[in-house]
Design an enzyme around this catalytic site. Structure first.
Site, PDB file in Angstrom:
ATOM      1  N   HIS A  82      37.387  58.041  73.941  1.00  0.00           N
ATOM      2  CA  HIS A  82      37.281  57.202  75.140  1.00  0.00           C
ATOM      3  C   HIS A  82      37.860  55.812  74.923  1.00  0.00           C
ATOM      4  O   HIS A  82      38.176  55.102  75.885  1.00  0.00           O
ATOM      5  CB  HIS A  82      35.826  57.119  75.627  1.00  0.00           C
ATOM      6  CG  HIS A  82      34.947  56.195  74.842  1.00  0.00           C
ATOM      7  ND1 HIS A  82      34.103  56.632  73.846  1.00  0.00           N
ATOM      8  CD2 HIS A  82      34.780  54.854  74.904  1.00  0.00           C
ATOM      9  CE1 HIS A  82      33.445  55.607  73.333  1.00  0.00           C
ATOM     10  NE2 HIS A  82      33.843  54.517  73.952  1.00  0.00           N
ATOM     11  N   ASP A 113      34.309  63.409  71.331  1.00  0.00           N
ATOM     12  CA  ASP A 113      34.773  62.055  71.635  1.00  0.00           C
ATOM     13  C   ASP A 113      35.430  61.407  70.416  1.00  0.00           C
ATOM     14  O   ASP A 113      35.102  60.283  70.038  1.00  0.00           O
ATOM     15  CB  ASP A 113      33.606  61.195  72.144  1.00  0.00           C
ATOM     16  CG  ASP A 113      34.077  59.855  72.701  1.00  0.00           C
ATOM     17  OD1 ASP A 113      35.235  59.769  73.142  1.00  0.00           O
ATOM     18  OD2 ASP A 113      33.290  58.890  72.660  1.00  0.00           O
ATOM     19  N   SER A 182      32.790  50.602  69.972  1.00  0.00           N
ATOM     20  CA  SER A 182      33.093  52.039  69.950  1.00  0.00           C
ATOM     21  C   SER A 182      34.286  52.331  69.047  1.00  0.00           C
ATOM     22  O   SER A 182      35.315  51.669  69.122  1.00  0.00           O
ATOM     23  CB  SER A 182      33.409  52.530  71.362  1.00  0.00           C
ATOM     24  OG  SER A 182      32.253  52.570  72.143  1.00  0.00           O
TER      25      SER A 182
END
Length: 744
Positions: A82, A113, A182
């Site tokens: 992402h 992910d 992230s």
């Protein structure tokens, strides 16, 4: 009667289970001895050269920021999927401020992910990868990333637990995770990566989760590289069909056009115009629209010059608005109508339609007329989609024509259909009562209304079931019609998409057929395709597995998405058989001779021969298009190193579809869903192959357990009638006893 019939019948009656074989997952490499623990300060200094900041670069500058870390000295970077998005240019910033453009998305994994990026660099310092299966609760950890864009930050905490989140095992950490963290590494105090920071807890700012690093190892072992030139086209609109104007970002996925970020026009205005020709004088346009924020605006545009002059019909602030735009700013705009409507569904999909005539404009929402204007300020021009401000809008089913209104049913047909539906839902007669009559005894009246409401809710459930079954029967009819054609004329791609639509009525098959045609056009004039079968196979392998990143599912093999060809095309990930269907159909569309499906036990593969007498060779599409011999495949997939002769023969398109269908059926049983969920698949198998004894027996058992005795009797009767003459008498007696119990 085939011998396998008796074997299956015996096995199922005795309740024996058979586990489905799946591709082997390679074991992790042996780990070196653990280094000594260090302080957080020592780790920060040692690890900093291995950390990177990742920036998504869009049309308007920075679209997003995340973190990552080096996993190989020759330029391999690990992060979250992402973080990199889709169709975005990516820039990597090293600890010393140097920047690199990403040249290849080396691997991606939607399910976990995760992503691996490749930059052109040498001599980088990779972080050692630990073993996330051996982490212990309470173990001290550090996390590094770029919170809120502040690169190369560190925070210390402890591993709280390992916990299942959305069906995935995650590492729960007691550290704050902010936007930009992230993709950053979670490390033990020896400096080994245990996971990648992935998402923030919804309960507290000081709790987050990380994807275990062992999933990243699987990705490193099995890459699916996509060059950035290809990555930037993923989700991009087809320029032959659409032209964007005034900025914004327009993408397409699964038949839905999505627009993000403000446009460059005043008020964030942006247009996406169709290349379809607009009929002269009188025409209609329509699309179904959904917005993330009702304070925004998004809808239809028409009579556009490609710049600042056009009309727009769109919801805005919960109302429906028709505007004539004559220039670049609000002073040159004229709001022709701004009205509320009960037909508009806030926060949901709404179908907008505009009819343009020489002397008037009529606007509809969900089939109801809401605006009529006699404005004639602009005529002629292109039509398409528009959006304003920061709205995130989605559009589907855009159309241009002379009359797009839903046509009423013929009275006789409508009456006949309504009568059938009423017969289906009617369980008792109802009595009309006037409001005055209800007020005579409100308490009793309320009880009556509650009872009626509950009855209507039950009828609504039955109608939904009927609607779903109608759709499934229609898909079954379409599949059977396709399979009834001569074998060379059967469109296996369409059959596979119909199979996916059997479960999901929203799938637009034409969108995926167009995507496939675009793939064919990519290779149509390629000289390697025309050189012969061997050269064509090698070119197909490069195109699918190197240039476009198609790959076998790594960590979620049994997920039903892997059996839906539309999702395989979207996500570029699937099972051996779904990837094989795409491969075989692409080869067929390109005129490549001698390429076919090979139904090996345990793994479906693509086979090819260089000429009618050529030796059979295999393509393992699940393993990145690896070319293997029959002998190598047999050693991998069988205990005795030999295949039965039938397994090596080219299979039929019907057999391929049945195998895909049985994979879907297995996924239902794996998910432990209700018995009723498996019945549509059993029905479809038996519609395609009425002689499928195993499914016939399974359906009989299912129907009995669900209380559908008539259906169970029908299936058991078929089994008795088709029981082999040389079958064991005791099994025939068991079927007879079963039939007797169903009559009672």
């Amino acid at each position: 009667m085939r011998p396998v019939y008796l074997l299956l019948l015996t096995s199922l009656l005795l309740g024996q289970a058979h586990a489905a074989s799946k591709p082997k997952v390679p074991a992790s490499a042996t780990k070196p001895a653990a280094p000594a623990a260090r302080t957080a300060a020592e780790l920060a200094a040692a690890i900093r050269p291995s950390l990177v900041k990742i920036t998504q670069i869009g049309r308007e500058g920075t679209d997003g920021i995340g973190s990552g870390f080096v996993v190989s000295e020759d330029g391999l970077i690990a992060t979250n999927l992402h973080v990199i998005g889709e169709a975005r240019r990516l820039q990597i910033e090293m600890h010393d401020g140097k920047t690199h453009d990403v040249s290849v998305v080396q691997a991606s994994d939607n399910h976990h992910d995760l992503a691996l990026l490749k930059i052109e660099a040498k001599g980088l310092k990779p972080l050692p990868l630990g073993d996330s299966s051996k982490v212990q609760q309470g173990e001290p950890i550090v996390a590094m990333g770029a919170p809120e864009g502040l690169a190369f930050s560190i925070v210390q905490g402890v591993l709280s637990a390992t916990r299942e989140v959305d069906g995935l095992e995650m590492l729960q950490v007691a550290v704050p995770i902010e936007k930009g963290n992230s993709g950053g590494p979670l490390l033990d105090m020896q400096g080994r990566v245990l996971g990648l920071l992935t998402l923030k807890s919804l309960k507290t700012d000081n709790l987050g989760f990380a994807m275990p690093v062992n999933e990243l190892k699987n990705l490193i072992e099995k890459p699916n590289p996509v060059p950035m030139s290809r990555w930037l086209t993923i989700g991009a609109l087809n320029p032959k069909l659409w032209h964007s104007h005034l900025g914004a970002q327009w993408t397409q996925h699964a038949g839905v056009i999505r627009s993000e970020f403000p446009g460059s026009g005043f008020g964030g205005r942006a247009l996406c115009l169709s290349t379809q020709k607009v009929p002269e004088e009188t025409f209609e346009i329509a699309a179904t629209v959904k917005m993330d924020d009702e304070s925004g605006a998004a809808g239809l545009t028409f009579c556009s010059d490609g710049g600042d002059k056009h009309y727009g019909f769109y919801p805005s602030g919960g109302k429906l608005r028709l505007t004539r735009f004559n220039g670049p700013d609000v002073y040159s705009w004229t709001i022709l109508a701004d009205v509320p409507s009960d037909a508009y569904k806030s926060g949901d999909w709404n179908t907008l339609r505009v009819r343009v005539e020489p002397e008037r404009i009529v606007c509809y929402v969900n089939g109801k007329q809401v605006i009529e204007s006699d404005d004639t300020g602009i005529r002629a021009g292109a039509a398409g989609l528009c959006k304003f401000r920061t709205t995130v809008a989605e559009f589907r089913n855009f159309r241009i024509g002379t009359d797009l209104a839903e046509k009423p049913l013929q009275p006789e047909l409508a009456s006949r259909l309504r009568s059938k539906v009423q017969e289906y839902v009617a369980t008792a007669a109802t009595t009309d009562q006037t409001l005055e009559g209800l007020l005579e005894n409100p308490g009793a009246a309320r009880r009556v209304l509650v009872e009626q409401r509950r009855r209507l809710e039950e009828e609504a459930v039955r109608l939904r079931d009927l609607e779903r079954e109608l759709h499934r029967r229609a898909m079954t009819k379409d599949i059977l019609a396709e399979l009834a054609k001569p074998e060379p004329e059967i469109n296996l791609l369409r059959c596979s998409l119909l199979l996916a639509r059997h479960d999901n009525p929203e799938i637009d098959i034409s969108t995926y057929m167009s995507s496939f045609k675009a793939m064919v056009l990519d290779l149509k004039d390629d000289p390697e395709i025309k050189k012969g079968t061997i050269a064509a196979v090698k070119r197909l392998n490069r195109y699918l597995f190197e240039e476009n990143g198609f790959h076998g599912s790594r960590g979620d093999y049994s997920n039903r998405s892997n059996s839906y060809l539309n999702e395989v095309i979207d996500d570029r990930e699937g099972l051996p058989i779904t990837l094989s269907v795409l491969y075989i159909e692409l080869a067929s569309a390109l005129g490549v001779q001698g390429v076919f499906g090979v139904p090996l036990p345990g793994k479906f593969m693509v086979g090819y021969r260089d000429g009618p007498e050529g030796e059979l060779q295999l393509v393992d599409v699940f393993e990145h298009g690896k070319l293997v011999t029959v002998e190598q495949a047999a050693l991998d997939l069988t205990e005795d190193g030999r295949f039965p002769e039938a397994a090596l023969a080219p299979t039929t398109k019907q057999a391929i579809l049945l195998r895909m269908l049985r994979n879907l059926m297995s996924s239902v049983f794996d998910d432990s869903r209700s018995l009723r969920d498996s019945l549509p698949y059993l029905n479809l198998v038996l519609a395609i192959d009425p002689q499928a004894a195993a499914e016939r027996l399974t359906r009989a058992q299912m129907r009995q357990r669900l209380g559908e005795k008539a259906g169970a009797r029908e299936d058991v009767g078929w089994l008795i009638q088709n029981f082999p003459e040389d079958g064991p008498p005791e099994l025939m007696q068991q079927l007879d006893r079963w039939m007797q119990s169903l009559r009672e």
